[in-house]
Scaffold this motif. Structure first.
Motif, mmCIF file in Angstrom:
data_model
loop_
_atom_site.group_PDB
_atom_site.id
_atom_site.type_symbol
_atom_site.label_atom_id
_atom_site.label_comp_id
_atom_site.label_asym_id
_atom_site.label_seq_id
_atom_site.Cartn_x
_atom_site.Cartn_y
_atom_site.Cartn_z
ATOM 1 N N VAL A 8 0.818 -1.207 0.000
ATOM 2 C CA VAL A 8 0.000 0.000 0.000
ATOM 3 C C VAL A 8 0.859 1.267 0.000
ATOM 4 O O VAL A 8 0.465 2.290 -0.555
ATOM 5 N N ILE A 9 2.032 1.194 0.605
ATOM 6 C CA ILE A 9 2.869 2.390 0.764
ATOM 7 C C ILE A 9 3.218 3.014 -0.583
ATOM 8 O O ILE A 9 3.096 4.215 -0.771
ATOM 9 N N ASN A 13 -4.013 5.229 -4.322
ATOM 10 C CA ASN A 13 -5.360 4.680 -4.507
ATOM 11 C C ASN A 13 -5.378 3.162 -4.391
ATOM 12 O O ASN A 13 -5.943 2.464 -5.225
ATOM 13 N N SER A 14 -4.742 2.664 -3.346
ATOM 14 C CA SER A 14 -4.720 1.221 -3.116
ATOM 15 C C SER A 14 -5.256 0.909 -1.726
ATOM 16 O O SER A 14 -5.308 1.776 -0.848
ATOM 17 N N GLU A 15 -5.671 -0.319 -1.542
ATOM 18 C CA GLU A 15 -6.224 -0.772 -0.273
ATOM 19 C C GLU A 15 -5.663 -2.142 0.071
ATOM 20 O O GLU A 15 -5.362 -2.932 -0.827
ATOM 21 N N CYS A 44 -5.876 2.120 3.690
ATOM 22 C CA CYS A 44 -6.084 2.811 2.415
ATOM 23 C C CYS A 44 -4.992 3.848 2.201
ATOM 24 O O CYS A 44 -4.596 4.543 3.134
ATOM 25 N N ASN A 45 -4.548 3.953 0.953
ATOM 26 C CA ASN A 45 -3.607 4.998 0.548
ATOM 27 C C ASN A 45 -4.296 5.807 -0.533
ATOM 28 O O ASN A 45 -4.525 5.330 -1.642
ATOM 29 N N ARG A 46 -4.641 7.037 -0.220
ATOM 30 C CA ARG A 46 -5.295 7.939 -1.167
ATOM 31 C C ARG A 46 -4.355 9.103 -1.440
ATOM 32 O O ARG A 46 -4.292 10.050 -0.649
ATOM 33 N N ALA A 47 -3.592 8.989 -2.497
ATOM 34 C CA ALA A 47 -2.645 10.026 -2.914
ATOM 35 C C ALA A 47 -1.661 10.380 -1.803
ATOM 36 O O ALA A 47 -1.369 11.545 -1.555
ATOM 37 N N GLY A 48 -1.192 9.373 -1.108
ATOM 38 C CA GLY A 48 -0.207 9.585 -0.055
ATOM 39 C C GLY A 48 -0.792 9.763 1.333
ATOM 40 O O GLY A 48 -0.066 9.701 2.319
#
Length: 165
Positions: A8-9, A13-15, A44-48
């Motif tokens: 995810v790091i 836009n990944s989960e 969740c990673n939403r644009a950092g």
């Protein structure tokens, strides 16, 4: 439990979903946790901007605060916290973030703290529980005990005799 979040790091836009059982926190006063708590959620990673959100299910048993009957249930609550890399924050002693250490996070301490803060202080066997009679101790949910409803202060009982005349 350590959750490896390497996937995810680096990907916007990944989960990453997770689910596990972990030992329940130490018992609170008058509350027993006889089973493990179940935690399911996602990172969740939403644009950092990274967050962890989870649903926690914690089986408990305790007594009704009014009639003292044994009750049990499952306390469910939602948990959400932002994630930050260790060394980036100016104040890492804050509880506002989960810190990434060696590409993993451990949400358990923050979840246990949230349980201590959010867990109800009293439980009722039902919303309309009538409790116990203050005089004889009878369970008022089973029916009226027959004790007088109106009690006269013994210091003023002599005045009641004046009204009876």
């Amino acid at each position: 439990m350590q959750i490896d979040i390497r996937t995810v790091i680096g990907a916007d836009n990944s989960e990453l979903e997770f689910e596990y059982d972990t030992p329940s926190p130490e018992a609170l006063p008058d509350v027993r946790f006889d089973e493990n708590m179940h935690i399911s959620g996602k990172v969740c990673n939403r644009a950092g901007y990274m967050t962890v959100s989870a649903t926690v299910k914690l089986p408990y048993s305790t007594h009704c605060a009014r009639c003292f009957k044994e009750i049990s249930g499952v306390y469910t609550f939602d948990f959400e916290k932002p994630i930050a890399a260790k060394g980036i924050l100016s104040d890492e002693d804050t509880d506002d973030y989960l810190l990434i250490e060696k590409s993993s996070i451990d949400p358990d301490p923050a979840i246990r703290e949230a349980i201590l803060l959010d867990f109800p202080m009293i439980f009722l066997c039902r919303d309309d529980c009538r409790g116990l009679c203050a005089k004889c101790g009878a369970d008022l949910n089973d029916g009226d005990c027959g004790c007088p409803k109106k009690e006269i202060d013994p210091r003023l009982a002599i005045l009641g005799k004046l009204l009876d005349k």
